[in-house]
Design an enzyme around this catalytic site. Structure first.
Site, mmCIF file in Angstrom:
data_model
loop_
_atom_site.group_PDB
_atom_site.id
_atom_site.type_symbol
_atom_site.label_atom_id
_atom_site.label_comp_id
_atom_site.label_asym_id
_atom_site.label_seq_id
_atom_site.Cartn_x
_atom_site.Cartn_y
_atom_site.Cartn_z
ATOM 1 C CG ASP A 1 -1.360 -8.370 -3.917
ATOM 2 O OD1 ASP A 1 -0.654 -7.188 -2.586
ATOM 3 O OD2 ASP A 1 -1.469 -8.269 -4.621
ATOM 4 C CG ASP B 1 -1.267 -4.657 3.713
ATOM 5 O OD1 ASP B 1 -0.706 -3.539 3.354
ATOM 6 O OD2 ASP B 1 -2.425 -4.540 2.931
ATOM 7 C CG HIS C 1 -0.223 -7.176 1.468
ATOM 8 N ND1 HIS C 1 -0.917 -5.877 1.197
ATOM 9 C CD2 HIS C 1 0.342 -8.093 0.483
ATOM 10 C CE1 HIS C 1 -0.816 -6.295 -0.241
ATOM 11 N NE2 HIS C 1 0.285 -7.416 -0.842
#
Length: 285
Positions: A106, A234, A264
């Site tokens: 991320d 995800d 995720h």
């Protein structure tokens, strides 16, 4: 915090004295793992991976400014791409990290990849891109992410645990929910979490997109080991998994795997399995 009771320290990373907190676990081997979290988590995200990684070496897990035990600005506009990038640089230089295996997911990848590949590659031996993002503004972000961003920026009082729980395949335990929310006692403390989603570069002119345009070019020539380790569930990042595998010459030499049962936050859903994949990668390369 339950399951994450390692001693922590901090280093000053801004001119106004903001401190970045981190956990530094001495391991049994020669490796140094740098684990970078994303939105809206903190180092606690890596707690299931640290035991496995520490069998091969040192594990360093910082909290970005605005998250975890690090200092937090209370105004959203005090956060910027360059502030985050510069504080990461200062952190790595302060600890003088070398011979690093980077684990990034991320926002950890949005900040960590350009630094490790384009800025100071000499510090890094290999990279594990976990549900990572190439944010040069040339690829449209999926509807799931757009809805996520809208949910964050319009929230009256962001429910951190609910956000993380909703992006996991497994249900968070009450202890995990408490761990994720512990650093955010009130809405002012969540300014960094509110700031991050709109900050993801969405056009080539957005701040940070230029760093990722350079990253894309440098990845085409990247010769160090690169493992594209993505989870099977995800929708936000899955489009980038094969992009990295196709772009980076060495990525195609690694196993063609999807981490099963991972959303995720694959470190939360499948942390022990992820640690095994990473250790195997280190042993191979």
């Amino acid at each position: 915090v339950s399951d994450y009771d390692y001693p922590h320290d901090s280093v000053t990373v801004t001119d106004d004295g903001a401190e970045m907190a981190y956990v530094d676990v001495a391991g049994d081997g020669e490796e140094t793992f740098l684990c970078l979290h994303g939105e809206p988590t903190w180092g606690f995200l890596y707690r299931k991976m640290i035991p496995g990684l520490s069998e091969r070496g040192r594990v360093v897990v910082p909290d970005f400014i605005g998250f975890g035990r690090s200092d937090k600005y209370t105004e959203i506009d005090e956060y910027s791409f360059e502030m985050h990038y510069e504080t990461l640089r200062r952190f790595i230089e302060a600890l003088d990290l070398e011979g690093v295996t980077l684990l990034c997911q991320d926002w950890g990848s949005i900040l960590g990849l350009p630094f490790a590949v384009s800025d100071q590659p000499e510090r890094f031996d290999r990279i594990v891109a976990m549900n990572a993002v190439l944010a040069d503004g040339e690829r449209e972000l999926v509807d799931t992410w757009q809805r996520f961003k809208e949910m964050v920026v319009t929230a009256d009082d962001l429910d951190i645990a609910r956000l993380i729980d909703g992006a996991c395949v497994s249900d968070l335990t009450e202890e995990a929910k408490a761990g994720y929310t512990a650093p955010f006692p009130d809405d002012d403390s969540k300014a960094g979490a509110y700031a991050w989603p709109p900050m993801v570069p969405q056009t080539p002119d957005d701040p940070g997109a230029d760093r990722h345009a350079q990253l894309r070019e440098d990845l085409k020539e990247y010769q160090k080991p690169f493992f594209s380790l993505f989870s099977d569930s995800d929708p936000i990042t899955q489009q980038y998994r094969d992009l990295f595998r196709d772009l980076v010459p060495t990525a195609q030499e690694e196993p063609d795997v999807w981490v099963e049962g991972g959303g995720h936050f694959l470190q939360e859903d499948a942390g022990r399995a992820c640690a095994e994949y990473v250790v195997d990668f280190v042993d191979r390369r």
